[in-house]
Scaffold this motif. Structure first.
Motif, PDB file in Angstrom:
ATOM      1  N   SER A  62       8.786  -7.074   9.287  1.00 56.23           N
ATOM      2  CA  SER A  62       8.427  -6.523   8.062  1.00 56.23           C
ATOM      3  C   SER A  62       7.131  -7.500   7.733  1.00 56.23           C
ATOM      4  CB  SER A  62       9.281  -6.008   7.310  1.00 56.23           C
ATOM      5  OG  SER A  62      10.051  -6.841   6.908  1.00 56.23           O
ATOM      6  N   VAL A  63       8.014  -8.524   7.162  1.00 54.28           N
ATOM      7  CA  VAL A  63       6.640  -9.284   6.452  1.00 54.28           C
ATOM      8  C   VAL A  63       5.456  -9.673   7.708  1.00 54.28           C
ATOM      9  CG1 VAL A  63       6.048 -11.399   5.380  1.00 54.28           C
ATOM     10  CG2 VAL A  63       8.036  -9.878   4.017  1.00 54.28           C
ATOM     11  N   ARG A  64       6.157 -10.325   8.443  1.00 51.41           N
ATOM     12  CA  ARG A  64       4.980 -10.251   9.597  1.00 51.41           C
ATOM     13  C   ARG A  64       3.533  -9.361   9.892  1.00 51.41           C
ATOM     14  NH1 ARG A  64       7.793 -11.698  13.492  1.00 51.41           N
ATOM     15  NH2 ARG A  64       8.099 -14.331  13.426  1.00 51.41           N
ATOM     16  N   GLU A  65       4.337  -8.378  10.129  1.00 57.54           N
ATOM     17  CA  GLU A  65       3.834  -6.733  10.546  1.00 57.54           C
ATOM     18  C   GLU A  65       2.895  -6.734   9.354  1.00 57.54           C
ATOM     19  OE1 GLU A  65       3.588  -5.465  13.270  1.00 57.54           O
ATOM     20  OE2 GLU A  65       4.858  -7.294  13.633  1.00 57.54           O
ATOM     21  N   GLU A  66       2.937  -6.563   8.153  1.00 57.61           N
ATOM     22  CA  GLU A  66       2.276  -6.284   6.795  1.00 57.61           C
ATOM     23  C   GLU A  66       1.347  -6.968   6.854  1.00 57.61           C
ATOM     24  OE1 GLU A  66       1.371  -3.922   4.225  1.00 57.61           O
ATOM     25  OE2 GLU A  66       3.197  -3.162   5.000  1.00 57.61           O
ATOM     26  N   LEU A  67       1.529  -8.451   6.777  1.00 61.06           N
ATOM     27  CA  LEU A  67       0.020  -9.604   6.529  1.00 61.06           C
ATOM     28  C   LEU A  67      -1.161  -9.330   7.822  1.00 61.06           C
ATOM     29  CD1 LEU A  67       2.142 -12.742   5.541  1.00 61.06           C
ATOM     30  CD2 LEU A  67       0.814 -11.412   4.093  1.00 61.06           C
TER      31      LEU A  67
END
Length: 561
Positions: free
Chosen positions: A540-545
């Motif tokens: 989810s952090v990867r996708e948000e960035l």
């Protein structure tokens, strides 16, 4: 600026702090109550009462150790999601966080097996108390001792309450208090959850909601490790009736109340689709315009390693020491570090972070009036330098044996002189990438001087929040002060990142804030170069960035401060 991702509760609902992402819905069930002590009775056979005390403590110890073993194997200690969904980032949710859970349970088992505790209970029997009241008296005495020490140790007194209730229940022949087992999926609701409760969750728990707790509590950390939606500090949740159908949004902290069957199905469907989407996420961390941000793992042992990250940003080596009455030998440490290094490539190793929340019996440290401000982290080296020497030797040997890219950092560094002394000792052993953790404001304010002595900084937002706001990180009434969106905390992070940019050296975040997908763009906008988190948070952090350019991240950072 307040967290823009935390709206008020919808009409008819409740709101708390979302601490573990994901959504779930189902009937809520409150935690089973603690056993009530019966009226005291005359002791006719002291030997029988003493035997009952011993048997109860042995029962609790055995139960905790069995649950620790199950958690370490990934069986019986984890929670799977409704519908059988996999935890994002690889590995199922039943396995996620098993290392942390096992170590917490082992530590609790050590307390229950403490000879001093048993001796106190036996002495209470000799003074005329029956077995249940003798156990109650012994645990109460130990609790008062911890509470008098203050700081984090005072909060660990709640663990003794949990163990007392379990021992009294065992003595009375009652089911141990704790997690319900209704035989169907449900949302677990409690005033608060002990480490043993959280670590031993079954597969039918789809979400957690507690009335107390904070963003860095055991509940929050273990829920994130398991991919289980969780909300803490939710006022009024325990007043709801068992069986009330609720929804839990672990991202926003919203609790919907009185849902229809259609609404429940929609929550589950959207959560399943989101998890399936994130499960397909892969690759290095990047902003939308290609700016690299390393996404790393926080681990306690090799059992916590998962695919999908770019290395380990925080290897908490203290878990190797927690359940030991003697210091692990050089050979034992080499074996533990080698197991991680051989599988993880780049690993940032934090040297022993002992004291306060992690009291280690083998160190023999004397009681302190305020342990949170006393001998902890690197400061242990002031009284027992041989412990750090052995650990650095073992890390260096494991790195040589595996050829791993091993970085090493010290916890609770406060001054440039401390950073320089640690760097000299690490480099003398051939460890070439040496860093310092920033956990106190003094270190953040002198980040440029620390970076003159070390190669990188890693910001521990859990403790940095605690010391910046003078707010105990486990205090349920101060959760708002420990919110990582607090502007004062963000300004300290920015100061560290600015110093890193000027020195041309990396500055990462390894506290729980790093795993918040809403906050990740803000941290990158502040200048942070890596984020280290529980494995379940990486996708989810990867996708948000990937949804924000670097300039947009900088704009968000400016707004947040």
């Amino acid at each position: 600026m307040a967290d823009p991702g935390r709206p008020a509760a919808p009409d008819g609902g409740l709101a708390g702090l979302g601490v573990s992402q994901g959504r779930a819905a189902g009937p809520m069930i409150r935690m089973a109550p603690q056993p009530a002590l019966p009226s005291p009775r005359q002791v006719a056979d002291p030997a029988a009462e003493t035997a009952a005390v011993v048997k109860a403590l042995e029962s609790v110890t055995a139960d905790l150790r069995q649950r620790a073993a199950n958690a370490a194997r990934g069986t019986g200690g984890g929670a799977t999601r409704e519908g059988g969904g996999a935890a994002p980032g690889g590995g199922d949710a039943a396995q996620a966080g098993g290392g942390d859970a096992a170590e917490i349970l082992d530590a609790l088992a050590m307390i229950a097996d403490d000879p001093m505790l048993r001796e106190d209970a036996e002495a209470a029997v000799r003074d005329g108390l029956d077995a249940p009241h003798a156990l109650d008296a012994a645990f109460t005495h130990h609790r008062e001792t911890l509470a008098a020490l203050g700081g984090y140790l005072a909060e660990r007194a709640a663990d003794l309450d949990d163990l007392k209730h379990r021992a009294v229940a065992a003595c009375l022949g009652l089911p141990m208090p704790g997690i319900p087992a209704p035989g169907h999926p449900y949302v677990l609701v409690a005033e608060d959850l002990s480490p043993a409760d959280t670590a031993g969750l079954g597969t039918d728990v789809v979400a957690l909601v507690t009335e107390k707790g904070g963003p860095t509590s055991h509940t929050a950390i273990l829920a994130r490790g398991r991919g289980l939606p969780a909300v803490v500090a939710c006022a009024g949740i325990t007043a709801l009736t068992d069986g009330t159908v609720i929804s839990v949004d672990g991202k926003t902290g919203r609790i919907g109340v009185g849902l229809t069957d259609e609404a429940v199905a929609e929550v589950r469907r959207s959560d399943r689709e989101e998890r399936e989407r994130l499960a397909n996420s892969s690759g290095p961390g990047r902003t939308a315009d290609g700016h690299p941000v390393k996404l790393l793992l926080n681990i306690g042992s090799a059992a916590d390693l998962r695919p999908g990250a770019e290395g380990v940003g925080l290897f908490r080596t203290e878990f190797l020491f927690l359940d030991r009455k003697r210091e692990p030998s050089f050979e034992e440490q080499v074996a533990a570090y080698t197991e991680v290094f051989a599988r993880a490539g780049t690993v940032v190793v934090r040297t022993l972070d002992a004291g306060t929340d992690k009291p280690l019996p083998f160190l023999g440290l004397p009681p302190e009036p305020n342990p949170a401000l006393g001998i902890r982290g690197l400061r242990v080296d002031r009284v027992l330098p041989a412990v750090l020497d052995t650990q650095l030797d073992a890390i260096a040997e494991a790195a040589r044996a595996t050829g791993a890219d091993a970085w090493v950092m010290a916890p609770m560094v406060t001054t440039p002189a401390e950073a320089a002394g640690f760097a000299r000792r690490a480099r003398a052993r051939g460890l070439t990438r040496v860093g310092a953790m920033v956990e106190v404001p003094a270190a953040a304010l002198l980040a440029d001087r620390l970076l003159a002595e070390v190669d990188f900084l890693s910001i521990g937002t859990n403790d940095l929040s605690q010391y910046t706001f003078a707010a105990d990180r486990q205090h349920p009434g101060l959760a708002d002060l420990l919110d990582p969106w607090q502007p004062a905390l963000l300004k300290l992070i920015a100061a560290c990142a600015d110093a890193g940019r000027a020195a041309g050296k990396p500055v990462g975040v390894c506290g729980e804030a790093a795993g918040d997908p809403r906050l990740a763009p803000v941290l990158v906008g502040l200048g942070v170069t890596s984020l280290s988190m529980a494995a379940v948070c990486v996708p989810s952090v990867r996708e948000e960035l990937s949804q924000h350019t670097l300039e947009e991240c900088r704009e968000l950072a400016a707004l947040a401060q």
